[in-house]
Structure formats: C-alpha cells, structure tokens
Design a protein around this motif. Sequence first.
Motif, PDB file in Angstrom:
ATOM      1  N   ALA A 132       0.832  -1.204   0.000  1.00 58.34           N
ATOM      2  CA  ALA A 132       0.000   0.000   0.000  1.00 58.34           C
ATOM      3  C   ALA A 132       0.863   1.247   0.000  1.00 58.34           C
ATOM      4  O   ALA A 132       0.541   2.247  -0.662  1.00 58.34           O
ATOM      5  N   GLN A 133       1.968   1.220   0.716  1.00 54.13           N
ATOM      6  CA  GLN A 133       2.860   2.378   0.751  1.00 54.13           C
ATOM      7  C   GLN A 133       3.589   2.586  -0.582  1.00 54.13           C
ATOM      8  O   GLN A 133       3.931   3.711  -0.948  1.00 54.13           O
ATOM      9  N   GLU A 134       3.806   1.501  -1.313  1.00 53.26           N
ATOM     10  CA  GLU A 134       4.554   1.595  -2.559  1.00 53.26           C
ATOM     11  C   GLU A 134       3.673   1.811  -3.790  1.00 53.26           C
ATOM     12  O   GLU A 134       4.066   2.525  -4.722  1.00 53.26           O
ATOM     13  N   ARG A 135       2.464   1.212  -3.787  1.00 56.21           N
ATOM     14  CA  ARG A 135       1.678   1.161  -5.014  1.00 56.21           C
ATOM     15  C   ARG A 135       0.511   2.148  -5.055  1.00 56.21           C
ATOM     16  O   ARG A 135       0.002   2.460  -6.133  1.00 56.21           O
ATOM     17  N   SER A 136       0.070   2.621  -3.898  1.00 55.51           N
ATOM     18  CA  SER A 136      -1.088   3.509  -3.891  1.00 55.51           C
ATOM     19  C   SER A 136      -0.668   4.947  -4.179  1.00 55.51           C
ATOM     20  O   SER A 136       0.369   5.421  -3.712  1.00 55.51           O
ATOM     21  N   ALA A 137      -1.530   5.643  -4.947  1.00 51.76           N
ATOM     22  CA  ALA A 137      -1.308   7.061  -5.218  1.00 51.76           C
ATOM     23  C   ALA A 137      -2.048   7.942  -4.214  1.00 51.76           C
ATOM     24  O   ALA A 137      -1.891   9.162  -4.227  1.00 51.76           O
ATOM     25  N   ASP A 138      -2.844   7.313  -3.352  1.00 50.29           N
ATOM     26  CA  ASP A 138      -3.653   8.052  -2.379  1.00 50.29           C
ATOM     27  C   ASP A 138      -2.872   8.174  -1.074  1.00 50.29           C
ATOM     28  O   ASP A 138      -2.550   7.162  -0.437  1.00 50.29           O
ATOM     29  N   PRO A 139      -2.569   9.391  -0.615  1.00 43.69           N
ATOM     30  CA  PRO A 139      -1.810   9.551   0.640  1.00 43.69           C
ATOM     31  C   PRO A 139      -2.487   8.886   1.829  1.00 43.69           C
ATOM     32  O   PRO A 139      -1.803   8.354   2.712  1.00 43.69           O
ATOM     33  N   ARG A 140      -3.829   8.899   1.855  1.00 44.17           N
ATOM     34  CA  ARG A 140      -4.536   8.301   2.988  1.00 44.17           C
ATOM     35  C   ARG A 140      -4.349   6.786   2.998  1.00 44.17           C
ATOM     36  O   ARG A 140      -4.141   6.191   4.061  1.00 44.17           O
ATOM     37  N   ILE A 141      -4.403   6.143   1.842  1.00 41.26           N
ATOM     38  CA  ILE A 141      -4.203   4.693   1.767  1.00 41.26           C
ATOM     39  C   ILE A 141      -2.782   4.345   2.190  1.00 41.26           C
ATOM     40  O   ILE A 141      -2.550   3.358   2.889  1.00 41.26           O
ATOM     41  N   ILE A 184      -9.048  -3.035  -3.656  1.00 41.61           N
ATOM     42  CA  ILE A 184      -8.750  -4.413  -3.278  1.00 41.61           C
ATOM     43  C   ILE A 184      -8.119  -4.459  -1.890  1.00 41.61           C
ATOM     44  O   ILE A 184      -8.486  -5.297  -1.042  1.00 41.61           O
ATOM     45  N   TYR A 185      -7.174  -3.571  -1.647  1.00 48.69           N
ATOM     46  CA  TYR A 185      -6.495  -3.550  -0.349  1.00 48.69           C
ATOM     47  C   TYR A 185      -7.501  -3.315   0.779  1.00 48.69           C
ATOM     48  O   TYR A 185      -7.538  -4.065   1.772  1.00 48.69           O
ATOM     49  N   ILE A 186      -8.325  -2.308   0.642  1.00 48.71           N
ATOM     50  CA  ILE A 186      -9.301  -1.985   1.691  1.00 48.71           C
ATOM     51  C   ILE A 186     -10.330  -3.096   1.832  1.00 48.71           C
ATOM     52  O   ILE A 186     -10.663  -3.523   2.954  1.00 48.71           O
ATOM     53  N   ASP A 187     -10.846  -3.608   0.712  1.00 45.89           N
ATOM     54  CA  ASP A 187     -11.882  -4.646   0.775  1.00 45.89           C
ATOM     55  C   ASP A 187     -11.370  -5.921   1.427  1.00 45.89           C
ATOM     56  O   ASP A 187     -12.049  -6.513   2.279  1.00 45.89           O
ATOM     57  N   ARG A 188     -10.183  -6.366   1.033  1.00 45.41           N
ATOM     58  CA  ARG A 188      -9.663  -7.624   1.562  1.00 45.41           C
ATOM     59  C   ARG A 188      -9.359  -7.510   3.057  1.00 45.41           C
ATOM     60  O   ARG A 188      -9.673  -8.411   3.839  1.00 45.41           O
ATOM     61  N   LEU A 189      -8.729  -6.421   3.453  1.00 39.25           N
ATOM     62  CA  LEU A 189      -8.406  -6.286   4.876  1.00 39.25           C
ATOM     63  C   LEU A 189      -9.642  -6.055   5.734  1.00 39.25           C
ATOM     64  O   LEU A 189      -9.741  -6.579   6.848  1.00 39.25           O
ATOM     65  N   LEU A 247      -9.892  -1.768  12.007  1.00 37.02           N
ATOM     66  CA  LEU A 247     -11.210  -1.537  11.410  1.00 37.02           C
ATOM     67  C   LEU A 247     -11.468  -0.045  11.228  1.00 37.02           C
ATOM     68  O   LEU A 247     -11.959   0.408  10.189  1.00 37.02           O
ATOM     69  N   THR A 248     -11.124   0.725  12.250  1.00 37.99           N
ATOM     70  CA  THR A 248     -11.340   2.174  12.184  1.00 37.99           C
ATOM     71  C   THR A 248     -10.475   2.806  11.114  1.00 37.99           C
ATOM     72  O   THR A 248     -10.933   3.680  10.354  1.00 37.99           O
ATOM     73  N   LEU A 249      -9.212   2.398  11.034  1.00 35.89           N
ATOM     74  CA  LEU A 249      -8.319   2.936  10.007  1.00 35.89           C
ATOM     75  C   LEU A 249      -8.832   2.611   8.607  1.00 35.89           C
ATOM     76  O   LEU A 249      -8.880   3.487   7.728  1.00 35.89           O
ATOM     77  N   LEU A 250      -9.205   1.370   8.382  1.00 33.18           N
ATOM     78  CA  LEU A 250      -9.687   0.968   7.055  1.00 33.18           C
ATOM     79  C   LEU A 250     -10.945   1.744   6.665  1.00 33.18           C
ATOM     80  O   LEU A 250     -11.089   2.190   5.520  1.00 33.18           O
ATOM     81  N   GLU A 251     -11.843   1.924   7.615  1.00 28.30           N
ATOM     82  CA  GLU A 251     -13.088   2.628   7.315  1.00 28.30           C
ATOM     83  C   GLU A 251     -12.853   4.119   7.101  1.00 28.30           C
ATOM     84  O   GLU A 251     -13.650   4.791   6.433  1.00 28.30           O
ATOM     85  N   SER A 252     -11.742   4.641   7.637  1.00 24.05           N
ATOM     86  CA  SER A 252     -11.428   6.052   7.421  1.00 24.05           C
ATOM     87  C   SER A 252     -11.011   6.336   5.977  1.00 24.05           C
ATOM     88  O   SER A 252     -10.901   7.499   5.586  1.00 24.05           O
ATOM     89  N   SER A 253     -10.789   5.290   5.193  1.00 27.68           N
ATOM     90  CA  SER A 253     -10.446   5.483   3.779  1.00 27.68           C
ATOM     91  C   SER A 253     -11.608   6.076   2.992  1.00 27.68           C
ATOM     92  O   SER A 253     -11.418   6.703   1.948  1.00 27.68           O
ATOM     93  N   GLY A 254     -12.831   5.843   3.470  1.00 33.96           N
ATOM     94  CA  GLY A 254     -14.009   6.344   2.781  1.00 33.96           C
ATOM     95  C   GLY A 254     -14.452   5.493   1.607  1.00 33.96           C
ATOM     96  O   GLY A 254     -15.397   5.868   0.905  1.00 33.96           O
ATOM     97  N   ILE A 255     -13.809   4.342   1.391  1.00 36.39           N
ATOM     98  CA  ILE A 255     -14.182   3.527   0.223  1.00 36.39           C
ATOM     99  C   ILE A 255     -14.655   2.130   0.627  1.00 36.39           C
ATOM    100  O   ILE A 255     -14.787   1.247  -0.226  1.00 36.39           O
ATOM    101  N   VAL A 256     -14.907   1.911   1.918  1.00 35.72           N
ATOM    102  CA  VAL A 256     -15.468   0.622   2.330  1.00 35.72           C
ATOM    103  C   VAL A 256     -16.898   0.514   1.816  1.00 35.72           C
ATOM    104  O   VAL A 256     -17.704   1.433   1.991  1.00 35.72           O
ATOM    105  N   ASP A 257     -17.221  -0.608   1.183  1.00 31.95           N
ATOM    106  CA  ASP A 257     -18.584  -0.850   0.697  1.00 31.95           C
ATOM    107  C   ASP A 257     -19.345  -1.574   1.802  1.00 31.95           C
ATOM    108  O   ASP A 257     -19.338  -2.806   1.881  1.00 31.95           O
ATOM    109  N   PHE A 258     -19.995  -0.813   2.662  1.00 29.84           N
ATOM    110  CA  PHE A 258     -20.683  -1.418   3.799  1.00 29.84           C
ATOM    111  C   PHE A 258     -21.851  -2.296   3.364  1.00 29.84           C
ATOM    112  O   PHE A 258     -22.226  -3.228   4.076  1.00 29.84           O
TER     113      PHE A 258
END
Length: 266
Positions: A78-87, A142-147, A185-196
Amino acid sequence: MHADVPGRLWRRLWGPAIATLALLVFDPEAARAEPAVPSPPNGLLADTGKGTLSAADRDFVVKVRLAGLWEIPAGEMAQERSADPRIREIGKAIAGQHVALDALTRAAARKLKIQLPGKPNADQQKWLGEMRDATGADFDQIYIDRLRAAHGKIFPAIATIRASTRNDTVRKLAQQANQFVMTHLTLLESSGIVDFRALPTAPAPDASPSRTAAVVPAAESTRTAPGVSTPLLALALVGGLVVGVLATMRFAGGGRGRSRARYRGW
C-alpha cells in the motif's frame, strides 16, 4: 434534637439542586454527555501460561500469526503502489502495528509451545497476488476490501476466545488482539471507500418467548414519554425536589411555632 432535620436536609440538597438546575437550563448538552470511553487495563491480566489450553485457543494463536504474515506485506505494498496519501498512511499504520502484534503472538506461542506457520495460507497468498496485479484506484479498493473483510471475520472469533478461554496467556493475547483489530477496522473505514452494503448481514436476534418476556418490560419501563425530552424531564424532577423541600421546611417550621404556643399557654 430532630426539629432541625428539614433545615439540615435543605442545606444538604440546595447546592446540588441549584447546580443541576443551572446545568440543565444553560447547558443541556453537557448534562447528557457520555463519559469517556475506557481502554481496558491490560496490565491487570495474568500471563503465566496457566490454565487449560483448548484446540480453539491454539487455533486462535495461529490465526493471529497468519494475519500478520499477509497484512504486513499488504501494508508495505500500500505504501509503494497507492497514489492516495490516505491509503499509504493506513497501510503504514496497519503494517507497523502488526509487527508489534506478531511479537506478542510469538512470545505467547513460545510460552505455550504452539507451533506457528512461517508463511500466509493459500487464501492470503491469493489476496496478496491480487494486490500485486492491481494499480491505482483498483489497488486501493482491493487492499481496503480484503483487509476489511478479514478483520470483520476475526473480530467475533477474538471475542469468543476472550470470553471463553481458560488459559491466562491466551486471554491476554485475545484482549490485546482485540484492541489492534478495533484500531485497524477504524483505520480501514477512514479510507471512505469501504462498501458497507457488501458486508455480511448479522444473524437475526433470538426472538424466543423465554428471552423476550424478561427483556421487554424492563425496556418499556425506562422509555421516556413521547414529546418529553430528557433535559425537560430532569428539570421537572429538580423543580419538584425544590418545592418538596420548601414545603417540608414550612410544615416543620409551622409545627415548631404551634408547639411553642401551646407551651406558653400552660
């Protein structure tokens, strides 16, 4: 000796009554504020390895180890491949925290003589492969969904072990793991892209008469009347308290006056 009881009662209640009244009138939100959410004091738990070690306990320790084996490299990706600073921030935080949790898990396994795996399982390796093949926003999803899915599955498993284990080392590890998972869980949901909407649905509650009969009356008894807010109800109670104390003082004062009059007439 008892003639001044109402006076003493009034002096004792006057300060709290006025303070409560002022709080409700001038700051009703503060009156309803909840206390700070506590953090469990892990230092109060023993960690001696004592207590029966069940097959479920062993499986739990192995699963915590497996979680770190794939979530650490996933966070690095995630640190290497994501273009989103939050991810990237989320990946760094989760990977770093899993390093710490993995150290706790290995220490517990040594104490309990549990053999730990050295690589992720087949499903986890597949998820890591999906991340390696993805870029940009696809990787982020994919990263957010899987984790998020993985943490959602282990969360209730941790609760079961924490509540049922007889072994004090497993109990402490379960409590520690629960705090890590809650944070992740809180960190992942802070991404704003979790499909609840895609999350699994919780099972329906048990509606058997033996359980609902004992619960419903208690819930009904604490319900506030429609249209009556909590601050107004509390204000009315405080007002009633003040009026009651004043009436008691007046009655007691009148009684003392009549007693003195009768005494003087003898």
